[in-house]
Write a protein that holds these residues in place. Sequence first.
Motif, PDB file in Angstrom:
ATOM      1  N   SER A 135       0.868  -1.168   0.000  1.00 23.14           N
ATOM      2  CA  SER A 135       0.000   0.000   0.000  1.00 23.14           C
ATOM      3  C   SER A 135       0.910   1.225   0.000  1.00 23.14           C
ATOM      4  CB  SER A 135      -0.920  -0.044   1.221  1.00 23.14           C
ATOM      5  OG  SER A 135      -1.833   1.038   1.219  1.00 23.14           O
ATOM      6  N   SER A 193     -12.197  10.421   0.961  1.00 26.95           N
ATOM      7  CA  SER A 193     -12.773   9.167   1.459  1.00 26.95           C
ATOM      8  C   SER A 193     -11.990   7.932   1.030  1.00 26.95           C
ATOM      9  CB  SER A 193     -14.221   9.028   0.978  1.00 26.95           C
ATOM     10  OG  SER A 193     -14.260   8.908  -0.444  1.00 26.95           O
ATOM     11  N   GLY A 194     -11.063   8.094   0.093  1.00 32.94           N
ATOM     12  CA  GLY A 194     -10.295   6.944  -0.378  1.00 32.94           C
ATOM     13  C   GLY A 194      -9.582   6.246   0.759  1.00 32.94           C
ATOM     14  N   ARG A 195      -9.671   4.920   0.811  1.00 33.28           N
ATOM     15  CA  ARG A 195      -9.130   4.155   1.932  1.00 33.28           C
ATOM     16  C   ARG A 195      -7.766   3.562   1.573  1.00 33.28           C
ATOM     17  NH1 ARG A 195     -12.439  -0.495   3.097  1.00 33.28           N
ATOM     18  NH2 ARG A 195     -12.430  -0.646   0.831  1.00 33.28           N
ATOM     19  N   THR A 255      -3.940   1.722   3.540  1.00 30.09           N
ATOM     20  CA  THR A 255      -3.312   1.113   4.723  1.00 30.09           C
ATOM     21  C   THR A 255      -1.837   1.500   4.724  1.00 30.09           C
ATOM     22  OG1 THR A 255      -3.179  -0.902   3.367  1.00 30.09           O
ATOM     23  CG2 THR A 255      -4.870  -0.847   5.082  1.00 30.09           C
ATOM     24  N   ARG A 282      -4.005  -0.581  10.139  1.00 34.85           N
ATOM     25  CA  ARG A 282      -5.320   0.065  10.152  1.00 34.85           C
ATOM     26  C   ARG A 282      -5.679   0.587   8.767  1.00 34.85           C
ATOM     27  NH1 ARG A 282      -5.927   4.792  13.982  1.00 34.85           N
ATOM     28  NH2 ARG A 282      -8.077   4.558  13.233  1.00 34.85           N
ATOM     29  N   VAL A 283      -6.977   0.443   8.434  1.00 35.57           N
ATOM     30  CA  VAL A 283      -7.510   1.048   7.208  1.00 35.57           C
ATOM     31  C   VAL A 283      -7.910   2.482   7.533  1.00 35.57           C
ATOM     32  CG1 VAL A 283      -9.280   0.945   5.428  1.00 35.57           C
ATOM     33  CG2 VAL A 283      -8.340  -1.178   6.371  1.00 35.57           C
ATOM     34  N   LEU A 284      -7.313   3.426   6.818  1.00 35.87           N
ATOM     35  CA  LEU A 284      -7.567   4.849   7.052  1.00 35.87           C
ATOM     36  C   LEU A 284      -8.078   5.495   5.776  1.00 35.87           C
ATOM     37  CD1 LEU A 284      -4.242   5.764   8.908  1.00 35.87           C
ATOM     38  CD2 LEU A 284      -6.436   5.184   9.954  1.00 35.87           C
ATOM     39  N   SER A 285      -8.944   6.496   5.935  1.00 35.84           N
ATOM     40  CA  SER A 285      -9.285   7.331   4.784  1.00 35.84           C
ATOM     41  C   SER A 285      -8.167   8.347   4.583  1.00 35.84           C
ATOM     42  CB  SER A 285     -10.618   8.055   5.024  1.00 35.84           C
ATOM     43  OG  SER A 285     -10.465   9.066   6.003  1.00 35.84           O
ATOM     44  N   ASP A 309      -8.339  10.727   7.228  1.00 33.51           N
ATOM     45  CA  ASP A 309      -7.759  10.203   8.466  1.00 33.51           C
ATOM     46  C   ASP A 309      -6.243  10.377   8.469  1.00 33.51           C
ATOM     47  OD1 ASP A 309     -10.218   9.316   9.473  1.00 33.51           O
ATOM     48  OD2 ASP A 309      -9.989   7.316   8.583  1.00 33.51           O
ATOM     49  N   GLU A 345      -7.818   4.330  -3.954  1.00 38.30           N
ATOM     50  CA  GLU A 345      -7.761   3.494  -2.769  1.00 38.30           C
ATOM     51  C   GLU A 345      -6.599   2.510  -2.876  1.00 38.30           C
ATOM     52  OE1 GLU A 345     -11.472   1.713  -1.665  1.00 38.30           O
ATOM     53  OE2 GLU A 345     -12.193   3.659  -0.929  1.00 38.30           O
ATOM     54  N   VAL A 372      -6.027  -0.579  -0.232  1.00 42.00           N
ATOM     55  CA  VAL A 372      -6.148  -1.353   1.006  1.00 42.00           C
ATOM     56  C   VAL A 372      -5.475  -2.707   0.820  1.00 42.00           C
ATOM     57  CG1 VAL A 372      -7.741  -2.430   2.639  1.00 42.00           C
ATOM     58  CG2 VAL A 372      -8.275  -0.183   1.666  1.00 42.00           C
TER      59      VAL A 372
END
Length: 303
Positions: free
Chosen positions: A151, A182-184, A186, A217-220, A223, A272, A274
Amino acid sequence: MPRVLVAGGTGFLGRAFVRGLHRRGAQVAVLTRNPAGAGRLGLPAEFVQGDVRRPGALASAMRGVDAAILSVQFPGYPVEAPARGRTFMEVDARGTAALVQAAVEAGARKLVYLSGVGADPGSARTWYRAKGLAEASVRDSGLDYVIVRPSWAYGPEDRSLNRFIALIRGIPLVFPQLGDGSGRITPIHVDDLADLVCEATLGSAGDGLTLEAGGPRVLSLDDVVRTAMAALGRRRAILHIPAGLAKLAAACAELLPGQVLSRDAVDFVTQEGVADSDPARRRFPAFCPRDLATGLAEYVSRT
């Protein structure tokens, strides 16, 4: 003592791999277009000349190598410059295929390829497609291999997350965020990624596998920005810049000299990513990536 060549060893990821291999007692060579300039980086490695866009001399650069880590990127990444041959297809796909062929010709035993989460030769996104084609070259080589799909990697020497840090420090009141945030992802600390890559290179636990690598952790993307603000002890409102507006500006930037910005690059930095790291942790029990807050606290000053 194994001899490992790192293609892309002068880049952000590659430098961490070189240092990690050296700590483990490997003899390290770095493939570079400019050995004299690379020597000033102070890396514990030998520098050998080679350019993936000129594959004729790559086999001699690979001579005597037991394993090769393939982690090449083009200057200005991820903003392409087709007129200069700086594209995902030219470097990631065809460049990696050239390195694979050179490794086979030189008698190397093993390949470790740094791909990316989402790699797919059938993808509509050129960077995913190029990585997917490169993976196929590695799998079809007949050599032992490991494919690692990280990632978003970060650390003291990276340009991406540290650009966020610079914006937080340099702009009062707001943080300009491309897209809706909002894209997630890690995020993974580069040293944690390097530990996995080095162990996979020097051992056999990951042979024949494609392993994703990310933080716990999965973060936006929002975040990530908030975590960086907390590390700096600063608070900013996040101002979202619509992706369409950013692409309009990027279209104008494409007309300027140099690799300033591109429409594809806007998609690249807002996508994204993840990673499912469970298979990697099962194969490599010592692989335990730190979370983003911990990783940032280790090198970001609250000033």
